[in-house]
Scaffold this motif. Structure first.
Motif, PDB file in Angstrom:
ATOM      1  N   UNK A 293       0.837  -1.197   0.000  1.00 36.63           N
ATOM      2  CA  UNK A 293       0.000   0.000   0.000  1.00 36.63           C
ATOM      3  C   UNK A 293       0.874   1.250   0.000  1.00 36.63           C
ATOM      4  N   UNK A 294       0.524   2.191  -0.881  1.00 35.55           N
ATOM      5  CA  UNK A 294       1.148   3.515  -0.875  1.00 35.55           C
ATOM      6  C   UNK A 294       0.377   4.399   0.095  1.00 35.55           C
ATOM      7  N   UNK A 295       1.104   5.062   1.001  1.00 36.71           N
ATOM      8  CA  UNK A 295       0.463   5.900   2.014  1.00 36.71           C
ATOM      9  C   UNK A 295       0.722   7.370   1.722  1.00 36.71           C
ATOM     10  N   UNK A 296      -0.326   8.166   1.859  1.00 36.24           N
ATOM     11  CA  UNK A 296      -0.191   9.616   1.676  1.00 36.24           C
ATOM     12  C   UNK A 296      -0.712  10.279   2.945  1.00 36.24           C
ATOM     13  N   UNK A 297       0.216  10.878   3.703  1.00 39.44           N
ATOM     14  CA  UNK A 297      -0.106  11.331   5.058  1.00 39.44           C
ATOM     15  C   UNK A 297       0.009  12.840   5.186  1.00 39.44           C
ATOM     16  N   UNK A 298      -0.776  13.408   6.115  1.00 38.95           N
ATOM     17  CA  UNK A 298      -0.638  14.836   6.412  1.00 38.95           C
ATOM     18  C   UNK A 298       0.617  15.033   7.278  1.00 38.95           C
ATOM     19  N   UNK A 299       1.077  16.279   7.480  1.00 40.11           N
ATOM     20  CA  UNK A 299       2.368  16.486   8.137  1.00 40.11           C
ATOM     21  C   UNK A 299       2.534  15.787   9.498  1.00 40.11           C
ATOM     22  N   UNK A 300       1.583  15.858  10.429  1.00 34.44           N
ATOM     23  CA  UNK A 300       1.843  15.179  11.713  1.00 34.44           C
ATOM     24  C   UNK A 300       1.992  13.659  11.554  1.00 34.44           C
ATOM     25  N   UNK A 301       1.150  13.072  10.734  1.00 36.13           N
ATOM     26  CA  UNK A 301       1.242  11.618  10.528  1.00 36.13           C
ATOM     27  C   UNK A 301       2.525  11.268   9.780  1.00 36.13           C
ATOM     28  N   UNK A 302       2.866  12.109   8.793  1.00 38.91           N
ATOM     29  CA  UNK A 302       4.083  11.859   8.020  1.00 38.91           C
ATOM     30  C   UNK A 302       5.313  11.916   8.917  1.00 38.91           C
ATOM     31  N   UNK A 303       5.347  12.899   9.819  1.00 42.94           N
ATOM     32  CA  UNK A 303       6.486  13.022  10.739  1.00 42.94           C
ATOM     33  C   UNK A 303       6.596  11.773  11.602  1.00 42.94           C
ATOM     34  N   UNK A 304       5.450  11.307  12.091  1.00 45.58           N
ATOM     35  CA  UNK A 304       5.452  10.097  12.926  1.00 45.58           C
ATOM     36  C   UNK A 304       5.994   8.901  12.138  1.00 45.58           C
ATOM     37  N   UNK A 305       5.533   8.779  10.891  1.00 52.51           N
ATOM     38  CA  UNK A 305       5.951   7.633  10.078  1.00 52.51           C
ATOM     39  C   UNK A 305       7.435   7.721   9.745  1.00 52.51           C
ATOM     40  N   UNK A 306       7.861   8.912   9.351  1.00 53.30           N
ATOM     41  CA  UNK A 306       9.289   9.063   8.998  1.00 53.30           C
ATOM     42  C   UNK A 306      10.163   8.807  10.218  1.00 53.30           C
ATOM     43  N   UNK A 307       9.696   9.271  11.388  1.00 56.57           N
ATOM     44  CA  UNK A 307      10.441   9.036  12.625  1.00 56.57           C
ATOM     45  C   UNK A 307      10.601   7.545  12.910  1.00 56.57           C
ATOM     46  N   UNK A 308       9.607   6.756  12.444  1.00 55.63           N
ATOM     47  CA  UNK A 308       9.654   5.312  12.694  1.00 55.63           C
ATOM     48  C   UNK A 308      10.224   4.555  11.492  1.00 55.63           C
ATOM     49  N   UNK A 309      10.659   5.300  10.471  1.00 60.88           N
ATOM     50  CA  UNK A 309      11.260   4.657   9.302  1.00 60.88           C
ATOM     51  C   UNK A 309      10.259   3.962   8.392  1.00 60.88           C
ATOM     52  N   UNK A 310       8.998   4.421   8.403  1.00 59.85           N
ATOM     53  CA  UNK A 310       7.987   3.830   7.509  1.00 59.85           C
ATOM     54  C   UNK A 310       7.822   4.737   6.285  1.00 59.85           C
ATOM     55  N   UNK A 311       7.805   4.122   5.130  1.00 62.93           N
ATOM     56  CA  UNK A 311       7.705   4.851   3.860  1.00 62.93           C
ATOM     57  C   UNK A 311       6.321   5.492   3.707  1.00 62.93           C
ATOM     58  N   UNK A 312       6.280   6.783   3.396  1.00 62.46           N
ATOM     59  CA  UNK A 312       5.009   7.458   3.116  1.00 62.46           C
ATOM     60  C   UNK A 312       5.288   8.739   2.344  1.00 62.46           C
ATOM     61  N   UNK A 313       4.226   9.233   1.668  1.00 64.90           N
ATOM     62  CA  UNK A 313       4.361  10.487   0.921  1.00 64.90           C
ATOM     63  C   UNK A 313       3.518  11.549   1.602  1.00 64.90           C
ATOM     64  N   UNK A 314       3.814  12.808   1.264  1.00 65.87           N
ATOM     65  CA  UNK A 314       2.998  13.893   1.782  1.00 65.87           C
ATOM     66  C   UNK A 314       1.678  13.939   0.990  1.00 65.87           C
ATOM     67  N   UNK A 315       0.584  13.953   1.703  1.00 67.61           N
ATOM     68  CA  UNK A 315      -0.723  14.003   1.044  1.00 67.61           C
ATOM     69  C   UNK A 315      -0.998  15.399   0.509  1.00 67.61           C
ATOM     70  N   UNK A 316      -1.758  15.470  -0.592  1.00 68.87           N
ATOM     71  CA  UNK A 316      -2.275  16.761  -1.060  1.00 68.87           C
ATOM     72  C   UNK A 316      -3.784  16.760  -0.808  1.00 68.87           C
TER      73      UNK A 316
END
Lengths: 427, 427
Positions: A293-316
């Motif tokens: 699954x490709x994930x598109x996250x808003x900034x708070x969720x994206x920060x959490x995911x990146x902090x945990x090393x999970x792949x995600x893109x910034x949602x529009x």
């Protein structure tokens, strides 16, 4: 035996109406017996039907249709046997036709009730799956309706062979073969004629993508039951992430919602996550990305995911209120239930789920969300006729008039008022 | 207090949706209390409302509108008081919103029910009676719906005054004034915008003549509930003419059906008479002509009438399948029930009556006739929300989807599926 190959759509409508008048008074056993005859005929004609289907498959391949679309239209002996068994399953469903409300005696002395009756003539428009031709025919016949079917141009030979089998079975049972007719001419003008046949057809049921539904809504004068189009949300509350066992449940529900059948209309599109639940997000997201699954996250969720090393893109903005029908999901962080409800009020209408341990929150969600199905602590994939107990479904309605959610036999019926008097007149 | 006078139809739709979200969760008592406030406000503003109405009446007279149309739009103190009382009567009706089906536990363990909820936002399009503005508003509010109303251009001042009264009452009750909004601009383009606002409006209910209904069906992308258009038949069987007391009953029912309110959609259009019942025809026909009814009869009926010295004309084909809405009726002789049923299958859909003493015939008629209301030995004028027990009606539907026959509060609602799980996913 007649053929409908050379009839106009209007002539088909006139024949369907005539057939519907016979069907509407058939006892349940007679309809069930007709469906069993259809199943037998499908099995007896296996070679013919598969040969016709092979011509469709060859034409599709010759035309360069993508492999997944060719796969959708292909029949083989096991899939045809399954289609025949499904017809027999419909024959065993309870028949809603003839149900009558308790008779009420009015002050004038007239006795009033409502009797459940078939809709009459259905127009069903769908795309390239030939199994729909039989599924819809079985549901229409069991609910006492005639139907005019318009399938995709890729299945024209398969549909003609299936129609012939159904017609032969009906006629052998002494029933009108015109009860099920397939429009063979794939020209769009024929579909348009069906959509505007409002003196003969009682309802149009489109089954297909958003474009087909929109075309029907824009062009039909026959009432259309719009379905299957819509965005699915899950709201994960903080209360459902305190207990590790709940986090596991959330992981499982969200995976099931997104991954089990991503092309389904009840698959997850947008995860709304309470900011206090963000610590549980990496486990959920990792499980999704593992399944592609490709994930598109808003900034708070994206920060959490990146902090945990999970792949995600910034949602529009375009990633919200969008039905993906694919292995893509958007994630949006909210401050609480109120914000989640406002978001769903703006974007939802199909299936929306809350994951919570707070029963007051659950009830507020169920009350406020105005969608075809609202769920607490369960996968949105349960929004399905079989899962909800209808036995089978002809479509999932996302409009509010007539039927909402999965449409089974009952949703293919209406009522009429029955008044019995002893000479009363109105004062 | 805001005004909707300068909003676009789309802006009105957005406001209506917002209001609908509040309305859909109101307890019954709160809705009833709002209706009582509306009734009080109508009484308190009597002078304002009648002054606004007088401007409409003066404009209509100035424009040379026929007297019966001016009469339809005129309000006076007693008629306004009656309108206010009707609002209070709606407040006393049982509230269908919130009704829930018994919870069913599925094999997966999910618990499934359906909850009755308001439709959401209604678009109601009607002609020159200002009472409709209030009647429809009361039914919409009591069923938890917002509504956008588009009345006739002749009643623009009356409707603005009535809308202001309703808005003031709602706002005084702490409810959104935007729940009921009237489109003030009489241009047809505004109506067209409403008909195509399918992302914001859930149903269009036209109230008016066949032309208005056809315009809505042709142009709307919002689902339309078509109503009130259709031909009414009475079939008089020979068995109902053997006893002179029955002939008297037939005379009374047929007179009531045609004469009590000839402009109503449930008034008689065509009398189908068994050839064996022709001896009773002169008594029936004489009673009609005494009340000013013009009769158009087929040759056998005409010969019977002329032989008895009753005035009648020869019917043409156009006199069958025609809704007269006036003191005209057609008469057709049939050889028996089968021919009557075939005739009704070709022309009926609204209200059809059999007068018979043969209970097997009565049941065959009730079963075979596919109309919104089917009656035995009673006047078709009973096809009315009040008479059938709905308390009030917003319209009479003659289509089969969603609602059929009189539409009361329940017909302004839909359902949503509610699923409660404990972490279940779909296999």
């Amino acid at each position: 035996m007649t053929t409908t190959g050379t009839l106009t759509v209007r002539e088909m409508g006139v024949r369907a109406r005539r057939a519907a008048r016979v069907l509407r008074s058939l006892p349940t056993a007679r309809k069930a017996s007709a469906l069993h005859a259809v199943a037998r005929e499908l099995r007896a004609r296996e070679a013919d039907i598969l040969a016709a289907n092979a011509r469709d498959v060859a034409a599709a391949e010759g035309a360069g249709l993508p492999a997944h679309m060719v796969a959708r239209l292909r029949l083989d002996a096991p899939s045809l046997a399954a289609i025949a068994s499904d017809v027999e399953a419909v024959a065993r469903l309870p028949d809603p036709v003839g149900e009558t409300t308790p008779e009420e005696v009015r002050p004038t002395g007239i006795r009033v009730s409502r009797r459940r009756v078939p809709l009459g003539v259905l127009g069903v428009i769908y795309e390239s799956r030939p199994n729909v031709t039989v599924d819809v025919s079985a549901l229409a016949l069991m609910s006492g309706n005639a139907a005019i079917l318009r399938g995709g141009k890729e299945t024209v030979n398969s549909n003609a062979a299936l129609e012939a089998a159904i017609r032969a079975a009906l006629e052998a049972e002494g029933l009108p073969g015109d009860a099920i007719q397939v429009i063979r001419d794939p020209a769009r003008e024929r579909m348009l004629e069906l959509l505007r046949l409002d003196d003969l057809v009682d309802a149009i049921i489109p089954r297909g993508g958003a474009g087909l539904h929109r075309y029907c809504v824009e062009n039909a004068t026959v009432p259309v039951i719009v379905g299957g189009i819509g965005v699915v949300h899950i709201y994960l509350d903080e209360s459902f992430t305190r207990d590790p066992a709940d986090v596991e449940r959330a992981v499982a529900i969200i995976r099931n919602a997104k991954v089990q059948k991503p092309s389904a209309c009840n698959a997850l599109d947008t995860l709304l996550i309470h900011e206090g639940a963000l610590p549980a997000l990496p486990a959920i997201a990792r499980n999704l990305t593992l399944h592609g699954v490709t994930l598109r996250a808003d900034p708070p969720a994206l920060a959490t995911l990146q902090g945990a090393g999970v792949q995600a893109e910034l949602a529009t903005d375009a990633d919200y209120g969008t039905e993906f029908l694919a292995l893509t999901a958007s994630i949006r962080t909210v401050s609480g239930l109120g914000e989640a409800l406002d978001f769903i009020a703006a974007h939802g209408n199909h299936t929306d789920v809350i994951l919570t341990r707070d029963s007051a929150q659950a009830e507020r969600f169920v009350q406020d969300v105005d969608s075809a199905a609202v769920m607490v602590n369960a996968s949105p994939r349960f929004n399905d006729g079989g899962q909800l107990g209808l036995g089978a479904e002809v479509a999932i309605s996302t409009q509010k008039l007539h039927a909402r959610g999965p449409m089974g036999l009952r949703e293919l019926t209406t009522t009429k008022w029955v008044v019995v008097g002893e000479g009363q007149v109105r004062e």
